[in-house]
Design an enzyme around this catalytic site. Structure first.
Site, PDB file in Angstrom:
ATOM      1  N   SER A 121      -2.020 -21.713 -12.101  1.00 42.52           N
ATOM      2  CA  SER A 121      -2.025 -23.139 -12.421  1.00 42.52           C
ATOM      3  C   SER A 121      -3.432 -23.730 -12.243  1.00 42.52           C
ATOM      4  O   SER A 121      -3.963 -24.409 -13.122  1.00 42.52           O
ATOM      5  CB  SER A 121      -0.998 -23.812 -11.499  1.00 42.52           C
ATOM      6  OG  SER A 121      -1.071 -25.185 -11.542  1.00 42.52           O
ATOM      7  N   VAL A 122      -4.057 -23.442 -11.114  1.00 44.40           N
ATOM      8  CA  VAL A 122      -5.414 -23.925 -10.861  1.00 44.40           C
ATOM      9  C   VAL A 122      -6.424 -23.109 -11.672  1.00 44.40           C
ATOM     10  O   VAL A 122      -7.371 -23.649 -12.241  1.00 44.40           O
ATOM     11  CB  VAL A 122      -5.755 -23.830  -9.350  1.00 44.40           C
ATOM     12  CG1 VAL A 122      -7.210 -24.184  -9.089  1.00 44.40           C
ATOM     13  CG2 VAL A 122      -4.836 -24.742  -8.544  1.00 44.40           C
ATOM     14  N   SER A 132      -2.065  -8.521 -14.734  1.00 39.82           N
ATOM     15  CA  SER A 132      -2.799  -9.129 -15.860  1.00 39.82           C
ATOM     16  C   SER A 132      -4.002  -8.302 -16.290  1.00 39.82           C
ATOM     17  O   SER A 132      -4.450  -8.413 -17.437  1.00 39.82           O
ATOM     18  CB  SER A 132      -3.311 -10.516 -15.458  1.00 39.82           C
ATOM     19  OG  SER A 132      -2.261 -11.306 -14.984  1.00 39.82           O
ATOM     20  N   ARG A 136     -10.122 -22.100   5.110  1.00 42.04           N
ATOM     21  CA  ARG A 136     -10.516 -23.517   5.287  1.00 42.04           C
ATOM     22  C   ARG A 136     -10.796 -23.893   6.731  1.00 42.04           C
ATOM     23  O   ARG A 136     -11.684 -24.687   7.011  1.00 42.04           O
ATOM     24  CB  ARG A 136      -9.407 -24.437   4.758  1.00 42.04           C
ATOM     25  CG  ARG A 136      -9.303 -24.491   3.261  1.00 42.04           C
ATOM     26  CD  ARG A 136      -8.211 -25.462   2.856  1.00 42.04           C
ATOM     27  NE  ARG A 136      -7.872 -25.319   1.453  1.00 42.04           N
ATOM     28  CZ  ARG A 136      -6.658 -25.523   0.958  1.00 42.04           C
ATOM     29  NH1 ARG A 136      -5.668 -25.907   1.744  1.00 42.04           N
ATOM     30  NH2 ARG A 136      -6.434 -25.381  -0.335  1.00 42.04           N
ATOM     31  N   CYS A 190      -4.592 -29.932  -1.934  1.00 42.00           N
ATOM     32  CA  CYS A 190      -4.601 -30.867  -3.072  1.00 42.00           C
ATOM     33  C   CYS A 190      -4.355 -32.325  -2.705  1.00 42.00           C
ATOM     34  O   CYS A 190      -4.914 -33.228  -3.310  1.00 42.00           O
ATOM     35  CB  CYS A 190      -3.589 -30.405  -4.100  1.00 42.00           C
ATOM     36  SG  CYS A 190      -2.045 -29.839  -3.413  1.00 42.00           S
ATOM     37  N   SER A 223       3.125 -29.288 -10.415  1.00 43.62           N
ATOM     38  CA  SER A 223       2.032 -28.332 -10.661  1.00 43.62           C
ATOM     39  C   SER A 223       1.376 -27.892  -9.363  1.00 43.62           C
ATOM     40  O   SER A 223       0.705 -26.861  -9.322  1.00 43.62           O
ATOM     41  CB  SER A 223       0.988 -28.919 -11.607  1.00 43.62           C
ATOM     42  OG  SER A 223       0.433 -30.094 -11.053  1.00 43.62           O
ATOM     43  N   GLY A 224       1.575 -28.642  -8.300  1.00 46.03           N
ATOM     44  CA  GLY A 224       1.029 -28.266  -6.993  1.00 46.03           C
ATOM     45  C   GLY A 224       1.696 -27.019  -6.428  1.00 46.03           C
ATOM     46  O   GLY A 224       1.175 -26.391  -5.502  1.00 46.03           O
ATOM     47  N   LYS A 245      -1.173 -28.719   7.187  1.00 41.15           N
ATOM     48  CA  LYS A 245      -2.478 -28.659   6.519  1.00 41.15           C
ATOM     49  C   LYS A 245      -3.097 -30.050   6.441  1.00 41.15           C
ATOM     50  O   LYS A 245      -4.291 -30.229   6.694  1.00 41.15           O
ATOM     51  CB  LYS A 245      -2.326 -28.100   5.088  1.00 41.15           C
ATOM     52  CG  LYS A 245      -2.357 -26.604   5.014  1.00 41.15           C
ATOM     53  CD  LYS A 245      -2.394 -26.145   3.563  1.00 41.15           C
ATOM     54  CE  LYS A 245      -1.106 -25.458   3.188  1.00 41.15           C
ATOM     55  NZ  LYS A 245      -0.940 -25.158   1.774  1.00 41.15           N
ATOM     56  N   HIS A 295      -0.639 -36.337  -7.314  1.00 36.74           N
ATOM     57  CA  HIS A 295       0.007 -36.508  -6.011  1.00 36.74           C
ATOM     58  C   HIS A 295      -0.196 -37.954  -5.541  1.00 36.74           C
ATOM     59  O   HIS A 295      -1.331 -38.448  -5.477  1.00 36.74           O
ATOM     60  CB  HIS A 295      -0.637 -35.588  -4.967  1.00 36.74           C
ATOM     61  CG  HIS A 295      -0.303 -34.127  -5.142  1.00 36.74           C
ATOM     62  ND1 HIS A 295       0.669 -33.659  -5.997  1.00 36.74           N
ATOM     63  CD2 HIS A 295      -0.804 -33.026  -4.508  1.00 36.74           C
ATOM     64  CE1 HIS A 295       0.741 -32.332  -5.904  1.00 36.74           C
ATOM     65  NE2 HIS A 295      -0.152 -31.931  -5.015  1.00 36.74           N
ATOM     66  N   THR A 342      -4.501 -30.891  -9.569  1.00 34.11           N
ATOM     67  CA  THR A 342      -5.182 -29.655  -9.988  1.00 34.11           C
ATOM     68  C   THR A 342      -6.642 -29.909 -10.392  1.00 34.11           C
ATOM     69  O   THR A 342      -7.390 -28.966 -10.610  1.00 34.11           O
ATOM     70  CB  THR A 342      -4.448 -28.918 -11.135  1.00 34.11           C
ATOM     71  OG1 THR A 342      -4.396 -29.769 -12.272  1.00 34.11           O
ATOM     72  CG2 THR A 342      -3.062 -28.491 -10.726  1.00 34.11           C
TER      73      THR A 342
END
Ligand code: NAP
Length: 349
Positions: free
Chosen positions: A13-14, A39, A108, A144, A174-175, A200, A237, A323
């Protein structure tokens, strides 16, 4: 000359949002698209389930998808890998001298890894000097929903100080990545739990608003709680914020600070930096995902529905494109900042 780059996790997605943005980026030249063994070996058009409204760019359709094994070049690497695999793969690339700009959560909160929102804490990049990847490095962008909140409250923190924050989020489908939440669960529903998301938000905001003191990150110290919900919205969001400031300004003071927030000068020449990073709406029903997620090509954050509820107490709504500002655009802007500040070059030499 454009800088050649690798994109890991190019089919997700990202990753596809990044592939799209990189395909027309003025500084970066997308040389390698990589994803899982499922893939690898296919061309990009075959491997990806293209889910963006924009057409799949012609120049990457036929590009072969590689596996994520490190190559010697290019040295600038973007990662949009699933967090179940991102940790060791990103480290592997960094140890081999690559400058990795990551969307994933894995590094992170590492002791020397900068978690950067360019408008908020560019000074955290100094922590790269302490990383132990030789000539390589890892830079991360936040979760996000955190990107938008970190930026929206930054001018208020600087002007009035922040004591506490509670947020309730309404996060787009989509997140959850691809294929994401099933239709039967998502439609006509709100799912009041997103695994790991609340923690988070609480820890990443502390790090971003905190300080790098030359040897470690000092968290901001504000008390933060979060409750997260997945809602049937495609992108964008929305977070409802309830916060206590150290001072007791009136609503008008906050509006002045928020509407006067300007793009910092050091971002002026960066292609992904929006002209206006923060839109303030003096309207109780704004912002809304459908109407405002694409402001600044998805890089602007919107804030509105501001209301004073007590001494030093306020509530408001913050919206960001998950995104773009929350992932692909955030990584691009971080990479552009690192290039202009000389970090990418110093990693290459
Ligand atoms: P996604 O749609 O599930 O995509 C994951 C990508 O990782 C795909 O390209 C997939 O390739 C690849 N991958 C999976 N397993 C692999 C393996 N074993 N080896 C190599 N590649 C592998 O996820 P996403 O939503 O794009 O998120 C990507 C990252 O960004 C995650 O770490 C996520 O937490 C973070 N993030 C997401 C958002 C958001 O709004 N979605 C926002 C901020 C941060 P295949 O297609 O070949 O399986």
């Amino acid at each position: 000359m454009r800088i050649p780059v690798v994109l890991l996790g190019a089919t997700g997605s990202v990753g596809q949002r990044m592939a799209f943005l990189l395909s027309r980026h003025p500084w970066f030249d997308l040389k390698i698209l990589a994803a899982s063994e499922r893939s690898a070996g296919k061309n990009y058009e075959e491997a990806v389930r293209w889910a963006l409204p924009e057409e799949l760019p012609v120049k990457i359709r036929e590009q072969p998808v590689m596996s994520c094994d490190p190559t010697q070049k290019p040295s600038l690497v973007f990662s949009a890998l699933d967090s179940s695999v991102a940790g060791p793969i990103e480290e592997d690339w960094a140890r081999r001298g690559h400058f990795v700009v990551s969307n994933a959560k894995n590094h992170r909160m590492d002791s020397y890894t900068p978690l950067v929102v360019p408008e908020v804490n560019p000074g955290h990049l100094e922590s790269l000097k302490c990383q132990c990847y030789g000539s390589g490095a890892i830079v991360t962008n936040p979760n996000c929903v955190v990107s938008g909140i970190a930026l929206a409250l930054k001018p208020l923190i600087d002007a009035f100080g922040l004591e506490s924050l509670h947020t309730v989020t309404m996060q787009a489908l989509s997140g959850a990545g691809l294929p994401g939440v099933s239709a039967i669960e998502a439609l006509g529903n709100v799912i009041p739990y997103i695994s790991g998301e609340e923690e988070k938000i609480e820890e990443e905001l502390q790090k971003i608003w905190g300080k790098w003191d030359g040897s470690c990150f000092l968290p901001h110290g504000v008390s933060i709680t979060a409750q997260c919900n997945r809602v049937p919205v495609v992108d964008g969001h929305l977070a409802s914020l309830y916060f206590r400031l150290s001072d007791d300004p009136c609503e008008k003071d906050l509006k002045k600070v928020l509407s006067g927030f300007q793009q910092p000068l050091y971002l002026d020449a960066l292609p992904t930096a929006p002209e206006k990073p923060l839109y303030y709406f003096d309207h109780p029903g704004f912002p809304q995902p459908r109407l405002h997620k694409n402001l600044g090509e998805g890089m602007s954050v919107s804030i509105g529905a501001l209301r004073k509820t007590g001494k030093g107490l306020f509530q408001c709504l913050v919206l960001s494109h998950n995104t773009v500002r929350g992932a692909a655009g955030a990584a691009l802007l971080n990479a552009e900042l690192c290039v202009t500040k000389g970090w990418v070059q110093s990693c290459e030499s």
